[in-house]
Design an enzyme around this catalytic site. Structure first.
Site, PDB file in Angstrom:
ATOM      1  N   GLU A  98       0.816  -1.204   0.000  1.00  0.00           N
ATOM      2  CA  GLU A  98       0.000   0.000   0.000  1.00  0.00           C
ATOM      3  C   GLU A  98       0.858   1.266   0.000  1.00  0.00           C
ATOM      4  O   GLU A  98       0.537   2.237  -0.663  1.00  0.00           O
ATOM      5  CB  GLU A  98      -0.895  -0.028   1.229  1.00  0.00           C
ATOM      6  CG  GLU A  98      -1.960   1.028   1.211  1.00  0.00           C
ATOM      7  CD  GLU A  98      -2.872   0.862   2.400  1.00  0.00           C
ATOM      8  OE1 GLU A  98      -3.170  -0.296   2.746  1.00  0.00           O
ATOM      9  OE2 GLU A  98      -3.250   1.877   2.991  1.00  0.00           O
ATOM     10  N   ASP A  99       1.922   1.267   0.766  1.00  0.00           N
ATOM     11  CA  ASP A  99       2.640   2.517   1.007  1.00  0.00           C
ATOM     12  C   ASP A  99       4.011   2.641   0.350  1.00  0.00           C
ATOM     13  O   ASP A  99       4.622   3.696   0.411  1.00  0.00           O
ATOM     14  CB  ASP A  99       2.850   2.721   2.521  1.00  0.00           C
ATOM     15  CG  ASP A  99       1.531   2.845   3.261  1.00  0.00           C
ATOM     16  OD1 ASP A  99       0.543   3.233   2.613  1.00  0.00           O
ATOM     17  OD2 ASP A  99       1.486   2.548   4.457  1.00  0.00           O
TER      18      ASP A  99
END
Ligand code: MN
Length: 751
Positions: A98-99
């Site tokens: 996600e990051d």
């Protein structure tokens, strides 16, 4: 109970940081010691290095290196949920896709498909196409879909949430509200459903700390103040029991354990009582070391010894040993009359049951072999799967339905043959019929509950025996949706209605086809779109249906122009230029709320807002703004009964708000006073309110019975400060038992 400490401002140099990270990683390995097999060390090391490297430039809001978060999550998975090496790897990697630049393919290449599937489940859906849908609900649906393949996804997600809640202090206030609301709305019930009692309790307490800080602090303070008395009482209560158990050669542990703040608060609200009146501030727990084959017998023996000493309350015996809860919980609960006439709850369980109560699902698997309830979770997952694949409703509804069906307390219903079905509280005879079989549900015309004839909307109670009556002439109807509560029944009824609609719509489709052909054009999608848009409908099906039931007679079709094979409704000419100017301004209004500070309550107000009716905030209350569709900004109290739902589902519509100082406008609010009825009490109260404090009274009712009175007073105050002063001064009057704010029309028990 754990409390989040306020960490001192973060200040470590690079060298110290590296040491800290390594120290945390080593302690993680130590926690996992018993479960590590040859080769595991290597895969853990690789996961740690990949995550540390990917997150190396990131920091948490507190200033700490980001990698400390995945390590902490992994540690919760091991120590508090009892998960193993593979889950630890996933927990370490849970935020990478996600990051950071790492992709799912990278993870699959490095760690295989099992781990990449779990990490995929933990990765949020980031680009939401439809901005009106709730992103949170969509993400949740995704988690649930993966859950049914691999429950570890949800367990790791809960660990992630727990760590985020423990470190919520460094977040901004509106983020805190949003995260805390999601937590009470969905994550705590989910932890409960997965049998993770201590995690559920901690999540609830932490959420309350942010959502209702004042009440939280007050109850925590009172708990601390009364601790010595409580300990003394518990010891007095335990002493004779302990001697009896020892005499009977039991291997056991016994202790008293305080209830969590959130559940004490719930009890105060539900029963309308003060802290002092909540009788079960603690429970006594007895944990037996019994071999599995003697568990039931031993638990009941202990029950018998306790009730020889103290008188039990008949209604408060719960036997989850013979009939475990569907989340796996097993124990015997009873409430007995202790010294000095106090009711005390006693929980009896074995070591195995205790481990299941604490670590839930994971512990459950450990003991799976030979257990009669071995497929409880499997059954639950299967039910969820059935509903998930069946529904196309919008996601906020879905979340609500899901909560209702799968996360509430259950009732036990018996079939005529004596089989047990578990249903959520509030289920009707029709829900039961659908739970048995879809084909039966669809044909239900009534039911016999405990041999008495009842309508299909009849609300069932735990222990009812139900026989369903069907007829081949019956078909599902729209009004069924107003009383069924299980997601399965809802989905099946909707599906049947849609089928029915499709049949009717076929006629309409035929009518349209003929008309279009009459105009010399074909029934292609572009033409249907034009009609759907013209009649302001949502789908072809809707169009066909409305034509079939003659709500639309297609008379306007004459006004359409025919261009080749297309029809077109003549529209007024648009000014093209205006469009161009608009597209120059950057379209970022959706993200602005984060930084915007709305100050309201000033007399020269430019923002359209209204104070929500459900919680009637007054200046000084802890509030947030909610962007409604069409009615501007609604101001709610953070402890409004609707707040968790709004904040959890529509975080992007929350606006940070602040009260302006205002002494011109006053607000109507209610105060409820309970006390001893004596002469002059009314004049004492009104004297204080109007003469001394100069507050306007809008209405006043006082009812007295048997020496007690209850007064309901509506007053106009300027802000919370003024209200607080009023409440405190009233409390100081002699003979007053309790003084409480209420939101005018609300009745106890409603929520
Ligand atoms: Mn995370």
């Amino acid at each position: 109970m754990k409390t989040v400490e306020q960490k001192p401002k973060y200040s470590l140099n690079e060298e110290q940081e590296k040491k800290l990270i390594l120290r945390e990683y080593r302690s993680l390995l130590r926690a996992l010691k018993d479960k590590i097999k040859p080769g595991d060390k290597d895969i853990l090391r690789r996961a740690f290095e990949m995550a540390a490297d990917a997150h190396s430039s990131m920091r948490r809001k507190s200033g700490e290196p980001y990698i400390l978060h995945p390590i902490a999550v992994a540690k919760i998975c091991i120590e508090e949920i009892g998960l193993g090496v593979r889950s630890t790897v996933c927990a370490l990697l849970h935020d990478t896709v996600e990051d950071t630049d790492i992709t799912l393919q990278d993870i699959e290449r490095e760690f295989g498909s099992e781990i990449s599937r779990i990490v995929d489940g933990l990765t949020k859906i980031s680009n939401v196409i439809d901005s009106s849908a709730s992103q949170q609900a969509e993400n949740f649906k995704k988690i649930l879909l993966t859950l049914t393949d691999d429950p570890r996804v949800i367990l790791i997600k809960l660990a992630d949430r727990l760590n985020n809640m423990r470190t919520l202090d460094s977040m901004k206030r509106e983020k805190q509200l949003k995260i805390a609301s999601e937590t009470v709305y969905i994550f705590a019930p989910l932890a409960h459903r997965m049998g993770l009692y201590s995690i559920k309790t901690e999540l609830e307490d932490l959420a309350m700390k942010y959502l209702e800080p004042d009440t939280y602090k007050e109850i925590a303070k009172k708990l601390a103040e009364t601790k010595r008395d409580r300990t003394r009482y518990i010891n007095e209560f335990i002493k004779p029991i302990k001697e009896k158990l020892e005499r009977n050669k039991f291997d056991f542990e016994i202790y008293g354990r305080p209830k969590n703040i959130h559940s004490i608060w719930n009890k105060m609200k539900k029963k309308g009582v003060t802290f002092e009146e909540v009788y079960d501030l603690f429970a006594i727990r007895i944990i037996l070391n019994s071999p599995q084959e003697r568990e039931k017998e031993d638990c009941w023996k202990v029950y018998s010894l306790i009730t020889d000493e103290y008188t039990p309350s008949i209604e408060r015996l719960r036997d989850w040993v013979s009939n475990p809860k569907s989340n796996g919980y097993e124990a015997l609960h009873t409430t007995v009359m202790g010294p000095r006439g106090k009711w005390v709850e006693v929980q009896i369980r074995t070591k195995r049951m205790n481990e299941i109560a604490e670590k839930g699902l994971a512990a459950h698997w450990k003991y799976k072999e030979g257990s009669a309830n071995e497929n409880r979770f499997d059954k639950w997952f299967q039910q969820i799967r059935e509903v998930l694949y069946n529904q196309d409703a919008d996601s906020v509804d879905f979340l609500q339905d899901f909560k209702m069906s799968f996360l509430t307390e259950e009732i036990y219903i018996y079939t005529p043959k004596g089989d047990i079905k578990m249903l959520p509280v509030g289920s009707t005879a029709l829900d039961f019929a659908f739970a048995i079989h879809t084909a039966i549900g669809a044909k239900t015309i009534g039911a016999k509950v405990n041999h008495k004839l009842v309508p299909i909307s009849y609300k069932l109670r735990s222990g009812d025996q139900v026989e369903i009556i069907t007829s081949n002439k019956q078909t599902p109807s729209e009004d069924w949706l107003s009383f069924v509560v299980t997601a399965k029944a809802k989905a099946k009824v909707k599906e049947a209605l849609k089928e029915e609609k499709k049949k009717v719509a076929d006629e309409g489709r035929y009518t349209i086809q003929r008309k279009l052909e009459g105009m010399g054009v074909s029934m292609q999608q572009a033409n249907l779109d034009e009609l759907v848009q013209f009649y302001k409908l949502h789908s072809n099906l809707e169009l066909f249906y409305q034509v079939a039931i003659k709500n639309i007679d297609l008379r306007e079709l004459k006004e359409f122009k025919v261009i080749g094979d297309r029809i077109e409704y003549p529209r007024p000419v648009k000014i093209v230029q205006e469009h161009k100017i608009e597209s120059h301004t950057p379209a970022q209004s959706g993200n602005k709320q984060d930084t915007e500070l709305i100050i309201f309550g000033e007399s020269s107000d430019k923002i359209m807002y209204h104070l929500a009716n459900c919680c009637k905030p007054i200046p000084g209350d802890d509030v947030f703004g909610f962007i409604t569709t069409g009615k501007g900004l609604a101001i709610h109290r953070t402890n409004c009964p609707n707040a968790p739902k709004l904040l959890a589902n529509y975080g992007h519509r929350i606006v940070k708000t602040k009260w302006a100082k205002n002494k011109e406008i006053s607000f109507l609010t209610g105060v409820r006073i309970i006390g001893m009825d004596d002469v002059g009490v009314v004049s004492k109260i009104t004297g204080l309110i109007s003469a001394e404090l100069k507050i306007n009274i809008a209405a006043l009712t006082i009812e007295a019975s048997e020496g007690l009175f209850e007064g309901n007073i509506k007053v106009y105050v300027h802000d919370k400060e003024e209200l607080d002063e009023l409440v405190n001064r009233l409390k100081d009057l002699s003979g007053i038992e309790s003084v409480e704010r209420y939101d005018t029309e609300d009745l106890p028990g409603k929520q």
